[in-house]
Design an enzyme around this catalytic site. Structure first.
Site: not given
Lengths: 697, 388
Positions: B120, B216, B268
């Protein structure tokens, strides 16, 4: 026709005899005769050509009132031009269409067409204008606009059928003789002219004041000329502008006939002149004998019957082009006919043998000097005169032959129609808005600017955030600013499709575009290779106009109304080659334009970022922003100057020479296009209606 | 140099230099010198009428090398030259210079901002056009990473941090900017791991934990936290919200190297999970220049394994079919040099591809809500059943 009916009735008569041959009839009714051969014979009679066409007027282009008006003007103008050119006079044509009053509220128009041609001998006038299939052009092979000798008499017949008014012809052969005036009706039963005035003789119109009064009395006009012909036909019709209109026809005629001047006054009293840009007549086309390959068996038999030559060899050599005695001998050998056999003794079978032999014998192509193309230079002039654009190219193919008929293809191309909408200035736009009588803004846009269709108009209006149906007269100054912005911002190039102008022997073809070999070939040509957008087997998109002219001693039309060219492979091949020739030049032009644009963008991009880079550097190191910016700018100049030279599609050094396009290319400064538009608006005499004519292109 | 900059700066952009800071730390001084050098190169090039350019070390697989002795990814010395006067590079050159000037302002004012904040700060439309300097943050982030490698400065050295992601609980007491934090008393939310975890920000005070379990995602982490797994097993529990941000990785690295805690990962069973493990263990390709202080070559992969559907007797419905990207990615990962020579890993990836499905850690919940904390993880740990 008569023959056919007889055959039909015979087959009916034979039905009972079949049943006698052992096949049992299924029902007793079948046995009862409805009519006898004798009673049917009473109804079997000659059909005159005129009657046939009176019933089948659509075959001649009189399907509807609107087209009837066009066909009438077209036939008259075509005849006038043919006559002038044949006589070696630079044609000047006056066309005047008037609305006439009648009680029933039907639309009636009086069409008057006058030329400065040689005039017609009084004796011939009734036959030419009052008899179908009478003319000079059918029996010879020579490039001309008319072919069959149906057109103008059919128009007269149509006028007579719909309004009951005769065809009025006035013709003057020279200064010394008085003009002659005829009123003619066609007797449809006998296909013969019937002269109404002067007890079947017509009247002479004396020169001067007295003559003028007579002319006035008969409801016709005459523009004082040393020689010329004026035909006036009153008919039931409808006058409408746009596609397939008289206006379009005349404008397209002006493109393909740069040596012609046309004065046109439409039913609303608007006058428009198309002045000639060439002061030289096209060379006179030569008449040629038919080529053996182009003759069908029936024609061959007919010719054999008519010929006065004693032997077959002489017949072949004298009646056909490119047949030398040795070629004739080879044909006879191939056919197994003695080369000295008498033409009178050649029967159907021998004729067939000769016909087959002709196809098998190698005969050189007909001479092609009988065709007079418009010429690349005049195509460019003609197109530039009428179609606004930035880039013009033309190509005339060498003559070629289909079925023994020589023909030649010419292609002209104009690119850059949108420029009018994109480059119009605020003043011009205000003027145009002032002049228009369009009811809605959308109508105004699509009527005024080339290449803006309803879709593109909607796009502009949406961009300008206005209502579609707002009246252009109600726009305020601020609205006009918005509109101008929108017109410049919207990309219109894809919103329009190629405009195709088709010509056969300099006559515009306005109908049946889909069935015409010209349109089909344009669609089959790959225009993408030349930088245009094109969907498969569609017309390419973009602000582009293509005119295609086919000149031939015998143009193969698909119908009698002469609206589309038949697709012979030889013709399609020449068309394709011609289109590719102008396409390549367009491709070069577009590539160069794109490159220039690309370089401009490139320089702009650097300049845009330089400020930011200079700002950041000065932020970090405290060096003066302007100093570093100026220095970077110098580097940028040097870098892009290199790019100017370097950048080519194939990485070659580009030579900025016009010669690269080859001959017959015209490039117009885009700024001039704007002037062109304004000039046209002014030429229309402040009358907005004529603006619409531009739309046709 | 720096002094001169500050002085000139006041003239150039007054509002930016309102608060003059105290003396600069040697680290900031070094970064400032780097920045000045970058700007100087542009000035010199412009002065000599040459095309200014910068050589940015390549951040791609082609420019990383697996150092088998150190067992992590190192950055090679290939560079990409970025020119100002090149159509395709002009904009990114400009953007790089903008990021450099932005970080210079931050260091000067001794402020830290997020990468989004910097975006910004630098975003404005280019003078005289409608074009923005940066269209979105996605355009800004890679330029920031370019600047990091270009200046061989770490992100925190540029006074930048990424969005905070990842939490921690466990038997650990630390000091964060002077505040003492007991990670065993963090309630259900846990301690949010900050983006910058260097010793000058976070110092470890006391640690009773025996190992670190990294999971995770937040959802699995919540499960372990609610079951007080870290208390029963005396460990530290972290998650990184998917691909762990640098703060989490750096913290894990410090826990491992400074406190000698082994790191176990529960991820996973899919290519994405494998890659997360690979990043923790060997470092990421993109940030290979930071491997030295981020990679944990001894980290272990606890699960989920391709054999778990049968081994744990899970229901068929927890399977998620592999798509084409998954298969492609799995084959890529199998070919990474640091996996290529490990038979166990090759077998594992092959097994997943043969299965044709992937498993998320949450799939274990289909057995029982606390199956993962009460049976699965303790069993793996006690059996020392993991992949290395």
């Amino acid at each position: 026709m008569t023959k056919k009916k007889v055959r039909v009735s015979r087959s009916r008569n034979s039905a009972p005899s079949q049943s006698e041959n052992g096949k049992a009839p299924k029902s007793p009714e079948r046995l009862r005769r409805r009519a006898t051969a004798e009673s049917m014979a009473a109804g079997q009679r000659d059909i005159s050509v005129s009657e046939f066409f009176a019933k089948n007027r659509h075959l001649l282009g009189f399907d509807n009132p609107r087209k009837a008006l066009l066909t009438t003007v077209k036939e008259a103008v075509d005849n006038a031009l043919d006559a002038c050119e044949e006589a070696g006079i630079l044609p000047e044509i006056w066309v005047h269409i008037q609305r006439t009053t009648n009680g029933n509220g039907q639309d009636r128009y009086k069409v008057g067409v006058q030329d400065n041609g040689p005039g017609i001998v009084a004796k011939q006038i009734p036959l030419i204008f009052g008899k179908l299939l009478y003319g000079s052009k059918f029996h010879r092979l020579r490039m001309s606009r008319g072919q069959q000798g149906i057109g103008i008499s059919a128009a007269g017949m149509y006028g007579l059928l719909t309004t009951g008014k005769p065809v009025k012809i006035m013709s003057k052969v020279s200064v010394r003789t008085p003009a002659h005036y005829y009123e003619i009706q066609i007797d449809t039963k006998r296909n013969l002219p019937e002269i109404i005035n002067g007890r079947g003789e017509g009247v002479d119109i004396p020169p001067g004041q007295k003559g003028a009064a007579t002319i006035e009395k008969h409801g016709i006009e005459w523009i004082e000329q040393d020689h010329g012909t004026r035909v006036t036909i009153e008919l039931e019709a409808k006058y409408q502008r746009g596609r397939g209109s008289v206006d379009e026809y005349l404008e397209q005629t002006a493109i393909a006939n740069p040596h012609v001047t046309i004065h046109y006054e439409d039913p609303e009293g608007n006058k428009r002149d198309y002045s000639r840009v060439a002061e030289v007549l096209p060379p006179e086309p030569k008449e040629i004998k038919p080529h053996p390959y182009g003759v069908e068996l029936g024609r061959l038999v007919g010719m054999l019957k008519e010929t006065k030559e004693p032997t077959i060899t002489q017949f072949l050599v004298k009646s056909f082009s490119r047949v030398s005695p040795s070629v004739a001998r080879r044909i006879c050998e191939e056919a197994g006919v003695s080369n000295r056999s008498s033409t009178k003794r050649i029967g159907r079978e021998e004729a067939d043998m000769v016909y087959q032999a002709i196809q098998k014998t190698k005969i050189s192509n007909p001479a092609t000097d009988c065709i007079c193309p418009i010429g690349e230079e005049l195509i460019l002039k003609g197109l530039h005169q009428v179609v606004p654009g930035e880039f013009f190219a033309a190509a005339t193919r060498p003559p070629s032959v289909y079925r023994g008929n020589p023909f030649q293809i010419e292609v002209g191309l104009a690119y850059g129609g949108t420029s009018t909408a994109h480059r119009v200035t605020r003043e011009t736009l205000c003027e145009l808005i002032d002049q228009t009588d369009a009811r809605t803004l959308r109508q105004f846009l699509s009527m005024t600017f080339d290449g803006i269709g309803p879709d593109a108009a909607d796009k502009i209006i949406k961009e300008a955030r206005m209502r579609t149906r707002i009246s252009p007269g109600k726009l305020k100054a601020k609205d006009i600013d918005h509109l101008l912005d929108a017109m410049q911002n919207v990309n219109l190039d894809d919103g329009q499709t190629m405009n195709v102008l088709r010509y056969a022997n300099r006559v515009p073809l306005q109908f049946q575009a889909g069935g015409c070999a010209i349109t089909q070939t344009i669609m089959q040509t790959n225009w993408r290779a030349y930088g245009l957008n094109q969907a498969r087997n569609q017309l390419p998109r973009g602000p582009i106009t293509v005119m295609v002219h086919m000149a031939s001693v015998w143009v193969p039309f698909t119908s009698e109304s002469k609206e589309a060219v038949a697709s012979y492979p030889e013709i399609q091949k020449e068309l394709r080659l011609g289109l590719q020739a102008v396409g390549r030049k367009l491709g070069m032009f577009l590539r160069r334009r794109r490159r220039v644009k690309h370089e401009g963008e490139r320089r702009n991009m650097f300049l845009r970022y330089l400020g930011e880079v200079a700002g950041a550097v000065s932020e970090i190191n405290g060096i003066d922003k302007q100093t570093i910016y100026d220095q970077l700018l110098l580097v940028a100049r040097r870098k892009t100057a290199e790019a100017d030279v370097k950048l080519d599609d194939r990485g070659r050094v580009v030579d900025e020479d016009e010669a690269e396009f080859g001959a017959n290319v015209l490039i117009v400064d885009p700024e001039d296009v704007n002037e062109q538009l304004l000039a046209r608006a002014k030429a229309s005499g402040g009358d907005p209606e004529t603006d619409e004519q531009k739309k046709l292109f | 140099m720096a002094k001169k900059t500050v002085r000139r700066k006041k003239m150039a952009a007054a509002p930016a230099a309102k608060k003059p800071r105290g003396p600069m730390s040697p680290r900031d001084q070094r970064t400032m010198d780097q920045l000045a050098g970058l700007a100087e190169s542009v000035i010199v090039a412009a002065d000599k009428r040459r095309d200014p350019h910068m050589d940015i070390p390549t951040r791609a697989l082609s420019n990383v090398r697996f150092n088998s002795a150190k067992r992590f990814i190192e950055m090679g010395n290939k560079t990409n030259r970025r020119h100002l006067f090149n159509l395709s590079q002009a904009k990114s050159f400009m953007q790089t210079m903008l990021v450099a000037s932005g970080t210079k302002q931050l260091i000067e004012q001794d402020k830290t901002t997020s990468i989004r904040g910097l975006y910004y700060l630098l975003k404005h439309s280019i003078e005289g056009t409608k074009e923005e300097t940066f269209a979105d943050q996605g355009e800004c982030d890679p330029v920031i990473e370019d600047t990091e490698v270009l200046l061989s400065a770490l992100r925190e050295e540029l006074h930048l941090y990424a969005q905070k992601k990842g939490d921690m609980v466990g038997e650990l007491i630390l000091e964060d900017r002077g505040d003492e934090i007991d990670c065993s008393r963090m309630g259900s939310g846990g301690y949010g791991i900050p983006s910058i975890v260097e010793p000058d920000v976070i110092r470890f005070k006391k640690c009773n934990a025996k190992f670190v379990l990294h999971v995770e995602k937040d959802t699995v982490w919540q499960r372990f936290n609610e079951d007080k797994f870290w208390r029963t097993h005396n460990c530290i529990l972290t998650h990184g919200g998917g691909q762990p941000p640098r703060g989490v990785r750096r913290l894990l690295h410090r826990l491992h190297t400074e406190l000698k805690l082994p790191i176990y990962c529960l991820l996973d069973n899919d290519p994405w999970g494998y890659y997360i493990y690979s990043v923790i263990k060997q470092g990421s390709i993109n940030l290979a220049f930071e491997s030295q202080r981020m990679a944990i070559p001894d980290a272990k992969y606890l699960g989920l394994r391709s054999i778990d559907l049968e081994r744990c007797g899970l229901s068929e419905s927890v399977k998620i079919n592999l798509n084409d990207t998954d298969r492609k990615r799995a084959k890529q990962i199998a070919n990474y040099p640091w996996f290529a020579k490990k038979k166990a890993w090759q077998k594992e990836i092959k097994q997943m591809l043969d299965n044709g499905f992937k498993l998320e850690v949450e799939a274990l919940i289909s057995r029982d809500i606390s199956y993962v904390t009460e049976e699965y993880t303790p069993a793996r740990l006690s059996e020392q059943d993991w992949l290395d």
